[in-house]
Design a protein around this motif. Sequence first.
Motif, PDB file in Angstrom:
ATOM      1  N   SER A   1     -15.012   6.238  -5.284  1.00 46.60           N
ATOM      2  CA  SER A   1     -15.243   4.864  -4.859  1.00 46.60           C
ATOM      3  C   SER A   1     -14.347   3.591  -5.242  1.00 46.60           C
ATOM      4  CB  SER A   1     -16.857   4.462  -4.969  1.00 46.60           C
ATOM      5  OG  SER A   1     -16.921   4.158  -6.213  1.00 46.60           O
ATOM      6  N   VAL A   2     -13.910   4.059  -6.465  1.00 44.47           N
ATOM      7  CA  VAL A   2     -12.782   2.891  -6.741  1.00 44.47           C
ATOM      8  C   VAL A   2     -11.415   2.976  -6.159  1.00 44.47           C
ATOM      9  CG1 VAL A   2     -13.769   2.786  -9.216  1.00 44.47           C
ATOM     10  CG2 VAL A   2     -11.867   4.305  -8.823  1.00 44.47           C
ATOM     11  N   SER A   3     -11.285   4.226  -5.581  1.00 44.09           N
ATOM     12  CA  SER A   3      -9.975   4.494  -4.754  1.00 44.09           C
ATOM     13  C   SER A   3     -10.403   4.143  -3.151  1.00 44.09           C
ATOM     14  CB  SER A   3      -9.704   5.786  -4.991  1.00 44.09           C
ATOM     15  OG  SER A   3      -9.112   6.140  -6.122  1.00 44.09           O
ATOM     16  N   SER A   4     -11.631   3.750  -2.849  1.00 44.40           N
ATOM     17  CA  SER A   4     -11.932   3.385  -1.607  1.00 44.40           C
ATOM     18  C   SER A   4     -11.770   2.257  -1.264  1.00 44.40           C
ATOM     19  CB  SER A   4     -13.407   4.080  -1.317  1.00 44.40           C
ATOM     20  OG  SER A   4     -13.748   3.480  -0.040  1.00 44.40           O
ATOM     21  N   ARG A   5     -10.857   1.933  -0.065  1.00 38.12           N
ATOM     22  CA  ARG A   5     -10.632   0.492   0.096  1.00 38.12           C
ATOM     23  C   ARG A   5     -11.821  -0.190   0.779  1.00 38.12           C
ATOM     24  NH1 ARG A   5      -7.119   0.386   5.889  1.00 38.12           N
ATOM     25  NH2 ARG A   5      -7.979  -1.891   5.299  1.00 38.12           N
ATOM     26  N   TRP A   6     -12.917   0.649   1.498  1.00 37.86           N
ATOM     27  CA  TRP A   6     -14.023   0.265   2.011  1.00 37.86           C
ATOM     28  C   TRP A   6     -15.075  -0.166   0.919  1.00 37.86           C
ATOM     29  CZ3 TRP A   6     -11.989  -1.388   6.367  1.00 37.86           C
ATOM     30  CH2 TRP A   6     -11.084  -0.505   6.989  1.00 37.86           C
ATOM     31  N   VAL A   7     -15.072   0.677   0.068  1.00 39.87           N
ATOM     32  CA  VAL A   7     -15.980   0.344  -1.071  1.00 39.87           C
ATOM     33  C   VAL A   7     -15.739  -0.976  -1.588  1.00 39.87           C
ATOM     34  CG1 VAL A   7     -17.136   1.006  -3.165  1.00 39.87           C
ATOM     35  CG2 VAL A   7     -16.788   2.651  -1.344  1.00 39.87           C
ATOM     36  N   ARG A   8     -14.450  -1.170  -1.844  1.00 33.99           N
ATOM     37  CA  ARG A   8     -14.172  -2.261  -2.582  1.00 33.99           C
ATOM     38  C   ARG A   8     -14.165  -3.324  -1.495  1.00 33.99           C
ATOM     39  NH1 ARG A   8      -8.145  -1.893  -5.981  1.00 33.99           N
ATOM     40  NH2 ARG A   8      -8.585   0.377  -6.757  1.00 33.99           N
TER      41      ARG A   8
ATOM     42  N   GLY B   1       3.743  -5.558  -7.618  1.00 36.41           N
ATOM     43  CA  GLY B   1       4.919  -4.985  -8.304  1.00 36.41           C
ATOM     44  C   GLY B   1       4.693  -3.416  -8.571  1.00 36.41           C
ATOM     45  N   ARG B   2       3.446  -3.408  -8.698  1.00 30.62           N
ATOM     46  CA  ARG B   2       3.220  -1.760  -8.813  1.00 30.62           C
ATOM     47  C   ARG B   2       2.878  -1.125  -7.714  1.00 30.62           C
ATOM     48  NH1 ARG B   2      -0.763  -3.456 -13.730  1.00 30.62           N
ATOM     49  NH2 ARG B   2       0.440  -4.013 -15.383  1.00 30.62           N
ATOM     50  N   ARG B   3       2.840  -1.807  -6.623  1.00 33.63           N
ATOM     51  CA  ARG B   3       2.635  -1.035  -5.286  1.00 33.63           C
ATOM     52  C   ARG B   3       1.351  -0.435  -5.261  1.00 33.63           C
ATOM     53  NH1 ARG B   3       7.687   0.883  -1.875  1.00 33.63           N
ATOM     54  NH2 ARG B   3       9.037  -0.450  -2.651  1.00 33.63           N
ATOM     55  N   ASP B   4       0.126  -1.281  -5.991  1.00 35.41           N
ATOM     56  CA  ASP B   4      -0.982  -1.067  -5.813  1.00 35.41           C
ATOM     57  C   ASP B   4      -1.823  -2.095  -4.760  1.00 35.41           C
ATOM     58  OD1 ASP B   4      -4.079  -0.878  -5.982  1.00 35.41           O
ATOM     59  OD2 ASP B   4      -3.847  -1.015  -8.232  1.00 35.41           O
ATOM     60  N   TYR B   5      -1.421  -1.877  -3.451  1.00 31.42           N
ATOM     61  CA  TYR B   5      -1.784  -2.815  -2.574  1.00 31.42           C
ATOM     62  C   TYR B   5      -3.015  -3.440  -2.470  1.00 31.42           C
ATOM     63  CZ  TYR B   5       3.114  -1.872  -1.859  1.00 31.42           C
ATOM     64  OH  TYR B   5       4.462  -1.801  -2.002  1.00 31.42           O
ATOM     65  N   GLU B   6      -4.205  -2.376  -2.572  1.00 30.26           N
ATOM     66  CA  GLU B   6      -5.599  -2.708  -2.583  1.00 30.26           C
ATOM     67  C   GLU B   6      -5.910  -3.630  -3.358  1.00 30.26           C
ATOM     68  OE1 GLU B   6      -8.257   0.364  -2.327  1.00 30.26           O
ATOM     69  OE2 GLU B   6      -7.256   1.771  -0.977  1.00 30.26           O
TER      70      GLU B   6
ATOM     71  N   ALA C   1       2.562  -3.266   3.763  1.00 25.50           N
ATOM     72  CA  ALA C   1       2.680  -2.032   2.961  1.00 25.50           C
ATOM     73  C   ALA C   1       1.701  -0.909   3.357  1.00 25.50           C
ATOM     74  CB  ALA C   1       2.652  -2.247   1.403  1.00 25.50           C
ATOM     75  N   ARG C   2       0.586  -1.414   3.583  1.00 26.31           N
ATOM     76  CA  ARG C   2      -0.253  -0.376   3.919  1.00 26.31           C
ATOM     77  C   ARG C   2      -0.549  -0.087   5.220  1.00 26.31           C
ATOM     78  NH1 ARG C   2      -4.277   0.960   0.784  1.00 26.31           N
ATOM     79  NH2 ARG C   2      -5.653   1.315   2.308  1.00 26.31           N
TER      80      ARG C   2
ATOM     81  N   GLU D   1      -1.421  -1.807   7.912  1.00 25.56           N
ATOM     82  CA  GLU D   1      -2.650  -2.599   8.692  1.00 25.56           C
ATOM     83  C   GLU D   1      -1.770  -3.458   9.572  1.00 25.56           C
ATOM     84  OE1 GLU D   1      -5.913  -3.613   6.233  1.00 25.56           O
ATOM     85  OE2 GLU D   1      -5.144  -2.144   4.619  1.00 25.56           O
ATOM     86  N   GLU D   2      -1.679  -3.274  10.756  1.00 28.93           N
ATOM     87  CA  GLU D   2      -1.159  -4.128  11.604  1.00 28.93           C
ATOM     88  C   GLU D   2      -1.664  -5.266  12.016  1.00 28.93           C
ATOM     89  OE1 GLU D   2       1.385  -4.049  16.012  1.00 28.93           O
ATOM     90  OE2 GLU D   2       0.483  -1.926  15.100  1.00 28.93           O
ATOM     91  N   GLN D   3      -2.961  -5.076  12.270  1.00 26.31           N
ATOM     92  CA  GLN D   3      -3.702  -6.234  12.720  1.00 26.31           C
ATOM     93  C   GLN D   3      -4.029  -7.325  11.701  1.00 26.31           C
ATOM     94  OE1 GLN D   3      -7.209  -4.416  14.530  1.00 26.31           O
ATOM     95  NE2 GLN D   3      -6.819  -5.297  16.528  1.00 26.31           N
ATOM     96  N   ALA D   4      -4.451  -6.559  10.618  1.00 22.20           N
ATOM     97  CA  ALA D   4      -4.677  -7.542   9.288  1.00 22.20           C
ATOM     98  C   ALA D   4      -3.247  -8.281   9.023  1.00 22.20           C
ATOM     99  CB  ALA D   4      -4.955  -6.732   8.307  1.00 22.20           C
ATOM    100  N   THR D   5      -2.130  -7.490   9.137  1.00 21.48           N
ATOM    101  CA  THR D   5      -0.814  -8.126   8.727  1.00 21.48           C
ATOM    102  C   THR D   5      -0.488  -9.271   9.657  1.00 21.48           C
ATOM    103  OG1 THR D   5       0.166  -6.014   8.102  1.00 21.48           O
ATOM    104  CG2 THR D   5       1.781  -7.722   8.780  1.00 21.48           C
ATOM    105  N   LYS D   6      -0.715  -9.250  11.099  1.00 25.57           N
ATOM    106  CA  LYS D   6      -0.455 -10.318  11.894  1.00 25.57           C
ATOM    107  C   LYS D   6      -1.157 -11.302  11.668  1.00 25.57           C
ATOM    108  CE  LYS D   6       2.711  -7.739  13.955  1.00 25.57           C
ATOM    109  NZ  LYS D   6       4.439  -8.304  13.775  1.00 25.57           N
TER     110      LYS D   6
END
Length: 596
Positions: free
Chosen positions: A64-71, A427-432, A461-462, A464-469
């Motif tokens: 779950s710590v790696s799940s973007r949805w749980v976060r 910088g670490r590319r941990d985008y979540e 970087a992820r 996520e086109e809609q979120a980016t816009k």
Amino acid sequence: MADVFISYAREDAETARRYAEAFQAGGFSVWWDDALRSGEAFDESIERALRAARAVVVLWSTHSVSSRWVRAEATLADRNRTLVPVMIEQCQRPIIFELTHTANLSHWQGDATDKAWQGLVADVRRLVESQAAPRESGSAGPAPASTTTTGRAQPPSRPGILILPFVNMSGDPEQEYFSDGVTEDIITDLGRVSALSVASRNASFSYKGKTVAPAQIARASKVTHVLEGSVRKSGNRVRITAQLLEASTDTQVWAERYDRWLDDIFAIQDDISKAIVAALKLKLLPAERAAIEQRSTTNSEAYELFLMARGFQRKGSERLKPVIVRICRRVVELDPGFARGWALMSLAEAELSQRGVEGYSVAAARASAERAIAADPNVAEGHAALAESMVRGLLGMEPVDEVLRTALSLDRDCFEAHAVAGAVAIGRRDYEEAIAHLERAIELDPDAYWPAGMVVQAYEARGEEQATKAAERRSLAICENILADEPDHTGALGFLVAALAGLGQAERAREWTKRALLFDPANARLHYNLGCAMAKLEDADTAVDLIDPWVDKVSHGWLMWMKTDNSLDPIREHPRFIAMMARAARRIAEAQPTSG
């Protein structure tokens, strides 16, 4: 509306089922779903259930710590004050949640008599009862968990208060910094009272200059009381009035007027905080009383100057950064032990050094941050300022996580700490992780251009086109507002050009680039940000032309950032970019001291 929403990773579905069945056996209604854990979409039904739930139980595991949805679910629950985190196996939680008390049930296999489980159930029941709304009399069906045997809803487990910005009655708009500062310090003081829920500064200041009924504020902010007041400062005299209202009925609970010398400003703030605690019949713990009475400075002149400098900092003006440093130097001259003064000076020095303004350095910013921590290690801004100077100077060479963890443990709503943590994660590319921190920073200060601009590249970087816009449009709006007041604000100019490039307005982006360079042609940070925007347009030659003139002066930290900055990925394989980076790397390698 369910009592409990269970958030989990799909790999933990069987464990989630065990929790759901156990909560249901305890009399709670439970919402959980094992069919929508694929991560393909944040289903609308999930979001509705999440927002409506009275308690959100997040099951932390290595999955779950790696799940973007749980976060995402945990972040939303944290904002709504419905989060109940549980460790179902030993794992390292996201740093933003490490500061939240978490029940350890990694051993639990379903035993309802287990003390850890019973403690969790008690916590959930208290939260459910505090969140539950009264039922209409005569309604059918079993009584909810929030009611007693008489059918009446129990009151919230603790009262909540929103402090409206105190009105500046001085007749001088320039005195606004003082009334705002008094408001912020009362928010901070009352936030130390564990028996009281206090709305954030951002929530409070969203009502500035507006006339809103207390009952409406109560519904919007989920508070029971509202504090309002005014400040009139004239020379060395100050008059502060304050009244506490029961929000739902607009009834006055307490009111007072203070006419004092300016030197008594700290005593007035103490009196107001203690009077509210007494009016609400709250128990003030000894440590909390001591915290309220402890002041960053006892020098009224230093305090007033600090409020002025902090007011300038809030405005985000680049022109005022040197003024902030000058004022803070006077502040710490008047009181060398004023930690917040040192911290504010450090933050301004760090930005000026990055812009390449002569006379400012990362070393000076770091020294100021260290003075802040030495003066008072319990001030979060000092640790945040130290983290900022570490990132500016030696990114990749020093561990900054512990410094940030300390800052957020002292103040989980420290804007500067979240902003720096977001940059470190990028910088670490941990985008979540970057998105979690930067979005929190934006929530704390919706007018701040920097986190709004930085989070764009995390979403991008992820993929996520809609979120980016959406983030680009938000960044563009913020930057346009800033530039309407300060056309030469180079920070806003850089992110505005990047947003235009991302939104497909290439020609407008190029025109603004030319204009920005006329405003401040020697600004290294501006050159870099404009180069990143041109990289987004895949215009490698223009990007290199913008960055190359100063690349021979970049620090090791900045070069490390360039190596990992995903904004430059579109041109990373271009021969001119490769040659430029190799030249910078050779220079820095040759400058490193040799051993032996």
